[in-house]
Motif scaffolding. Structure first.
Motif, PDB file in Angstrom:
ATOM      1  N   ASN A   1       0.857  -1.184   0.000  1.00  0.00           N
ATOM      2  CA  ASN A   1       0.000   0.000   0.000  1.00  0.00           C
ATOM      3  C   ASN A   1       0.887   1.226   0.000  1.00  0.00           C
ATOM      4  OD1 ASN A   1       0.592   0.757   2.893  1.00  0.00           O
ATOM      5  ND2 ASN A   1      -0.427  -1.229   3.240  1.00  0.00           N
ATOM      6  N   ALA A   2       0.247   2.381  -0.056  1.00  0.00           N
ATOM      7  CA  ALA A   2       0.998   3.623  -0.222  1.00  0.00           C
ATOM      8  C   ALA A   2       1.309   4.341   1.087  1.00  0.00           C
ATOM      9  CB  ALA A   2       0.220   4.559  -1.143  1.00  0.00           C
ATOM     10  N   ASP A   3       1.096   3.691   2.242  1.00  0.00           N
ATOM     11  CA  ASP A   3       1.296   4.391   3.511  1.00  0.00           C
ATOM     12  C   ASP A   3       2.738   4.821   3.716  1.00  0.00           C
ATOM     13  OD1 ASP A   3      -1.344   4.088   3.993  1.00  0.00           O
ATOM     14  OD2 ASP A   3      -1.134   2.306   5.290  1.00  0.00           O
ATOM     15  N   HIS A   4       3.701   4.008   3.283  1.00  0.00           N
ATOM     16  CA  HIS A   4       5.129   4.320   3.457  1.00  0.00           C
ATOM     17  C   HIS A   4       5.789   4.650   2.107  1.00  0.00           C
ATOM     18  CE1 HIS A   4       4.080   1.966   7.053  1.00  0.00           C
ATOM     19  NE2 HIS A   4       4.973   2.753   7.680  1.00  0.00           N
ATOM     20  N   LEU A   5       5.047   5.321   1.265  1.00  0.00           N
ATOM     21  CA  LEU A   5       5.556   5.656  -0.067  1.00  0.00           C
ATOM     22  C   LEU A   5       6.783   6.559   0.015  1.00  0.00           C
ATOM     23  CD1 LEU A   5       4.864   5.152  -3.052  1.00  0.00           C
ATOM     24  CD2 LEU A   5       3.577   7.286  -3.039  1.00  0.00           C
ATOM     25  N   HIS A   6       6.773   7.489   0.968  1.00  0.00           N
ATOM     26  CA  HIS A   6       7.911   8.411   1.097  1.00  0.00           C
ATOM     27  C   HIS A   6       9.161   7.691   1.579  1.00  0.00           C
ATOM     28  CE1 HIS A   6       6.181   8.062   5.089  1.00  0.00           C
ATOM     29  NE2 HIS A   6       7.295   8.598   5.609  1.00  0.00           N
ATOM     30  N   VAL A   7       9.004   6.633   2.374  1.00  0.00           N
ATOM     31  CA  VAL A   7      10.166   5.866   2.847  1.00  0.00           C
ATOM     32  C   VAL A   7      10.839   5.137   1.677  1.00  0.00           C
ATOM     33  CG1 VAL A   7      10.928   4.026   4.391  1.00  0.00           C
ATOM     34  CG2 VAL A   7       9.126   5.613   5.127  1.00  0.00           C
ATOM     35  N   SER A   8      10.012   4.508   0.854  1.00  0.00           N
ATOM     36  CA  SER A   8      10.568   3.822  -0.325  1.00  0.00           C
ATOM     37  C   SER A   8      11.264   4.804  -1.263  1.00  0.00           C
ATOM     38  CB  SER A   8       9.452   3.092  -1.078  1.00  0.00           C
ATOM     39  OG  SER A   8       8.955   2.021  -0.328  1.00  0.00           O
ATOM     40  N   PHE A   9      10.700   6.005  -1.400  1.00  0.00           N
ATOM     41  CA  PHE A   9      11.321   6.994  -2.272  1.00  0.00           C
ATOM     42  C   PHE A   9      12.726   7.348  -1.793  1.00  0.00           C
ATOM     43  CE2 PHE A   9      12.257  11.466  -3.145  1.00  0.00           C
ATOM     44  CZ  PHE A   9      12.250  11.445  -4.522  1.00  0.00           C
ATOM     45  N   HIS A  10      12.879   7.578  -0.469  1.00  0.00           N
ATOM     46  CA  HIS A  10      14.203   7.933   0.069  1.00  0.00           C
ATOM     47  C   HIS A  10      15.171   6.762  -0.010  1.00  0.00           C
ATOM     48  CE1 HIS A  10      13.475  12.005   1.471  1.00  0.00           C
ATOM     49  NE2 HIS A  10      12.269  11.616   1.886  1.00  0.00           N
ATOM     50  N   LYS A  11      14.678   5.531   0.128  1.00  0.00           N
ATOM     51  CA  LYS A  11      15.567   4.378  -0.033  1.00  0.00           C
ATOM     52  C   LYS A  11      16.099   4.288  -1.462  1.00  0.00           C
ATOM     53  CE  LYS A  11      13.655   1.352   3.565  1.00  0.00           C
ATOM     54  NZ  LYS A  11      12.964   0.055   3.837  1.00  0.00           N
ATOM     55  N   ALA A  12      15.207   4.483  -2.438  1.00  0.00           N
ATOM     56  CA  ALA A  12      15.653   4.442  -3.845  1.00  0.00           C
ATOM     57  C   ALA A  12      16.651   5.549  -4.130  1.00  0.00           C
ATOM     58  CB  ALA A  12      14.445   4.558  -4.766  1.00  0.00           C
ATOM     59  N   LEU A  13      16.413   6.717  -3.530  1.00  0.00           N
ATOM     60  CA  LEU A  13      17.328   7.836  -3.726  1.00  0.00           C
ATOM     61  C   LEU A  13      18.681   7.563  -3.086  1.00  0.00           C
ATOM     62  CD1 LEU A  13      17.084  10.566  -5.151  1.00  0.00           C
ATOM     63  CD2 LEU A  13      16.558  11.605  -2.949  1.00  0.00           C
ATOM     64  N   ASN A  14      18.672   6.968  -1.893  1.00  0.00           N
ATOM     65  CA  ASN A  14      19.933   6.647  -1.212  1.00  0.00           C
ATOM     66  C   ASN A  14      20.700   5.552  -1.942  1.00  0.00           C
ATOM     67  OD1 ASN A  14      19.475   8.519   0.798  1.00  0.00           O
ATOM     68  ND2 ASN A  14      18.416   7.064   2.150  1.00  0.00           N
ATOM     69  N   ALA A  15      19.994   4.651  -2.632  1.00  0.00           N
ATOM     70  CA  ALA A  15      20.688   3.587  -3.368  1.00  0.00           C
ATOM     71  C   ALA A  15      21.600   4.172  -4.435  1.00  0.00           C
ATOM     72  CB  ALA A  15      19.662   2.643  -3.993  1.00  0.00           C
ATOM     73  N   LEU A  16      21.201   5.292  -5.050  1.00  0.00           N
ATOM     74  CA  LEU A  16      22.023   5.919  -6.085  1.00  0.00           C
ATOM     75  C   LEU A  16      23.308   6.506  -5.527  1.00  0.00           C
ATOM     76  CD1 LEU A  16      19.292   7.701  -8.227  1.00  0.00           C
ATOM     77  CD2 LEU A  16      20.668   5.737  -8.879  1.00  0.00           C
ATOM     78  N   ASP A  17      23.369   6.709  -4.190  1.00  0.00           N
ATOM     79  CA  ASP A  17      24.584   7.244  -3.590  1.00  0.00           C
ATOM     80  C   ASP A  17      25.729   6.242  -3.657  1.00  0.00           C
ATOM     81  OD1 ASP A  17      25.855   9.423  -2.486  1.00  0.00           O
ATOM     82  OD2 ASP A  17      25.550   8.753  -0.430  1.00  0.00           O
ATOM     83  N   TYR A  18      25.399   4.990  -3.985  1.00  0.00           N
ATOM     84  CA  TYR A  18      26.422   3.942  -4.062  1.00  0.00           C
ATOM     85  C   TYR A  18      26.733   3.578  -5.516  1.00  0.00           C
ATOM     86  CZ  TYR A  18      25.834   3.518   0.944  1.00  0.00           C
ATOM     87  OH  TYR A  18      25.804   3.785   2.283  1.00  0.00           O
ATOM     88  N   LYS A  19      26.356   4.464  -6.451  1.00  0.00           N
ATOM     89  CA  LYS A  19      26.690   4.229  -7.855  1.00  0.00           C
ATOM     90  C   LYS A  19      28.192   4.217  -8.064  1.00  0.00           C
ATOM     91  CE  LYS A  19      25.975   7.385 -11.078  1.00  0.00           C
ATOM     92  NZ  LYS A  19      25.305   8.234 -12.097  1.00  0.00           N
ATOM     93  N   SER A  20      28.931   4.941  -7.197  1.00  0.00           N
ATOM     94  CA  SER A  20      30.390   4.963  -7.321  1.00  0.00           C
ATOM     95  C   SER A  20      30.991   3.582  -7.161  1.00  0.00           C
ATOM     96  CB  SER A  20      30.978   5.915  -6.276  1.00  0.00           C
ATOM     97  OG  SER A  20      30.531   5.554  -4.978  1.00  0.00           O
TER      98      SER A  20
END
Length: 735
Positions: free
Chosen positions: A474-493
């Motif tokens: 469900n969409a209750d923790h939609l903002h949490v998933s968004f920040h996790k996806a954003l933080n994953a890109l910090d490890y592109k290096s």
């Protein structure tokens, strides 16, 4: 509305165009056939003219060969010209006349042959023997004796044997006897022009065209001159054969068009006309019905019939345009409103945290147009790789076009699987997407991501990295998933470009503190300044640690910035020329997105700086060497063996490199410097000593006085003896 009014308009619209196209095709076809016929005629004429030239050359070469063979092998001819006995001469004259008569009889081309004897000025032909004064071709013979000997076959000329004979047009060839000397006389062979003309006429058909013959000066001999399609020149004869086209030949192309083709074309035009009439009638029926319904609706809406309906199509077009415009405006307003609210949703997701998160994301999604019919939600972030290169390669308009294309392909890839997806660009480099999934789509989600990356790489020639996380029920923790996806890109290096990085796969347990690497970075800076190549291996070890411990992009950026700062402190005292090296390193560090970028562009910038430092140190060392070499020359100029190779061995440097250093430092090569030093010492000896010139040359290093004198004159612009006299006169004047 009048019955069949639209049908009549369609008929009178299509038929003129159809007939115009038919006429154009007929004209173009006629022109093409005519041009093709002309080209074929030209090829035929070319072959005919070449064949005629070949026959003429073969025939006249055969005659030329027969005459040469007669001169070479006819002993009677030789004996006639060389004998002095009157009876023998009379006997051999008959023999020669018989031989000439055989030539004329056996070769239909030869009109006549005669021999002119220089010694007794007599002429013997196949039919007569007479003095030259009584011979009809006396003028031609006299011309031969006045050094105007013709080369090859002559142009057309008039010939007769006796005064009362009729003039005949002939081509002549003259052969000296003996060959190459003309000591005894000439043999003249005449070919009748009429025979040549008859041959060329037999080769052509007057209805098709004719062959025309021109002499060496281009003057016409016979034929229809001035109408030639082409000219073929004979290298042997010097004549040209031209071909002209006859009256019937100029219209020969028309015969290629068969009457059956004309009938077929007319039938095709008739069938096309009937087809247009049938299709127009069939197509006008639904248009008439639509027009009737629109007019009926307008009459009912306004309560009366509208005027000015002569142009039915214009009226229908106007009515449809108004309907389409109203519908489009309504859809556009609705779409813009929803798109704006969706953009706000993504901004709220970016700024939301657990403390101020909105509790009813599902209701927000429903208000933005989603029905709520989904089993899971996936949110992922798309980031353009090597953004600094991307922004420098494309102007802003092209960048926006690329981003729009990425948004469209995200929608197409997911909608092809039956998945609804929303996409919005969060900043210049990153776009976020929300996908609403059914249970059947959970297994194909990763395939959609890979297909998205593949399409972008193949069609847009760039790569993107995706930051993803696990799906939500469900969409209750939609903002949490968004920040996790954003933080994953910090490890592109660590994971590299063009990758799909899942937040759950990141292992950050062994990162440690980045401050433990500060001493390593300082050692790299010290080795770099001292020119110790150890800095490269130490940097590789540091890069390996970053990869092993999965440092985030933020931590790696901090380490690189400290490394650049340490290098700045270590090399700031070096007076390096050219571009600011620290600026170049800062730009390379800012462009780093992956560890491969450190191993590539960033390390390449370091290696380039290391080469500049090495070159600077080498230049400083070489500068002292070249000044020592100059001092050595000034002290040992009198050594005759002093050379560039000797200096190279003494100072342990290659001779060619030492020569280049002389040129760079003193703007003078070694040879010129040595000569200048020696001549300056010689001038001092000339002014202050009574030594001979040979002794002075030896004292300044020249083993040969000649070399010394040549170099002295080159530098001082006067001979050495003159310089000594000038010095002696100045000395006497002073005394």
């Amino acid at each position: 509305m009048k019955p069949n009014r639209i049908f009549v308009k369609m008929i009178f619209s299509y038929l003129p165009i159809f007939y115009s196209v038919v006429v154009i095709i007929f004209v173009v076809s006629t022109v093409l056939i005519h041009e093709s016929s002309q080209k074929q005629t030209l090829k035929t004429k070319q072959a005919l003219a070449n064949h005629a030239v070949a026959i003429l050359e073969q025939t006249f070469k055969s005659i030329d060969g027969s005459v040469i063979n007669e001169i070479d092998q006819n002993e009677d001819l030789r004996k006639y010209l060389y004998t002095k006995d009157r009876f023998e001469k009379y006997y051999y004259a008959n023999k020669v006349s018989d031989a000439f008569n055989a030539l004329v009889v056996n070769n239909k081309w030869i009109n006549s042959v005669y021999l002119y004897s220089i010694a007794d000025e007599t002429v013997i032909s196949s039919s007569i023997s007479t003095r030259v004064e009584a011979f009809g071709d006396e003028a031609f013979i006299r011309a031969l004796s006045s050094d105007t000997f013709p080369v090859g076959w002559t142009n057309k000329r008039e010939y007769k044997e006796l005064e009362y004979d009729r003039l005949v047009s002939v081509f002549s060839i003259v052969k000296p006897f003996p060959l190459f000397t003309a000591e005894k006389g000439y043999i003249v062979v005449n070919v009748n022009v009429g025979t040549v003309q008859q041959l060329l006429n037999e080769m052509t058909n007057s209805d098709v065209g004719s062959l025309n013959l021109y002499d060496k000066e281009g003057l016409p001999l016979f034929g229809e001159q001035g109408k030639d399609m082409l000219l073929v020149r004979s290298d042997y004869l010097g004549w040209s054969v031209g071909t002209s086209i006859g009256q019937s030949g100029s219209l020969a192309w028309a015969s290629t068009i068969s009457m059956w083709w004309i009938v077929f074309g007319l039938c095709a035009v008739l069938m096309g006309t009937l087809a247009i009439i049938f299709i127009s009638f069939k197509q006008s029926k639904p248009i008439e019905e639509i027009s009737r319904q629109i007019l009926s609706y307008v009459d009912q809406a306004f309560g009366k019939k509208k005027k000015d309906r002569n142009d039915d199509f214009k009226f229908i077009q106007s009515a449809l345009q108004h309907l389409i415009k109203d519908s489009s405006q309504s859809k556009q307003h609705l779409k813009e409103n929803i798109n704006f609210r969706r953009q706000q949703l993504f901004q709220e997701l970016m700024n939301a945290d657990d403390a101020n998160a909105r509790p009813r994301w599902s209701q927000e999604l429903h208000e933005l147009g989603h029905s709520g019919d989904y089993d899971a939600i996936s949110i992922f972030v798309i980031e353009i790789d090597n953004y600094s290169v991307f922004s420098s390669r494309y102007v802003e308009r092209d960048q926006d076009l690329m981003k729009f294309a990425i948004s469209c392909v995200v929608k197409e890839v997911f909608e092809a699987e039956g998945v609804e997806v929303w996409t919005n660009w969060m900043n210049q480099q990153q776009a976020a997407s929300i996908a609403f999934l059914g249970r059947e789509h959970l297994q194909t989600l990763s395939d959609c991501w890979r297909e998205l990356q593949s399409w972008i790489g193949q069609n847009l020639k760039l790569t993107v990295t995706l930051g993803v996380t696990e799906t939500l029920e469900n969409a209750d923790h939609l903002h949490v998933s968004f920040h996790k996806a954003l933080n994953a890109l910090d490890y592109k290096s660590v994971y590299g470009s063009n990758a799909v990085i899942a937040y759950e796969n990141i292992d950050a347990k062994g990162q440690g503190e980045v401050f433990e690497h500060l001493l390593v970075i300082r050692s790299i800076g010290h080795s770099f300044r001292e020119g110790d190549p150890k800095w490269s291996s130490t940097l590789d070890e540091l890069i390996g640690t970053m990869r092993e411990r999965s440092y985030s992009r933020t931590n790696i950026s901090n380490l690189l910035q400290y490394l650049v700062y340490q290098l700045y402190k270590d090399i700031s005292g070096l007076p390096l020329q050219g571009e600011d090296p620290i600026k170049r390193l800062n730009e390379a560090a800012d462009a780093v997105e992956t560890i491969e970028d450190i191993e590539g562009p960033f390390k390449a910038a370091l290696e380039e700086l290391a080469e500049r430092i090495y070159a600077f140190r080498g230049k400083q060392s070489n500068k002292s060497i070249v000044y020592e070499a100059k001092a050595y020359i000034e002290d040992h100029y009198d050594d005759p063996d002093l050379s560039l190779s000797m200096l190279g061995e003494k100072f342990e440097i290659h001779s060619s490199y030492l020569s280049r250093l002389f040129k760079e430092e003193f703007n003078e090569n070694f040879v010129d410097m040595l000569a200048r030093v020696r001549i300056e010492r010689a001038k001092a000896l000339l002014e202050n000593s009574n030594d001979t010139l040979q002794e002075i040359a030896a004292k300044v290093g020249y083993t040969h006085y000649f070399s010394f004198s040549r170099v002295f004159k080159k530098l001082e612009k006067m001979p050495v003896s003159q310089y000594r006299k000038m010095m002696d006169s100045q000395s006497d004047h002073l005394s």
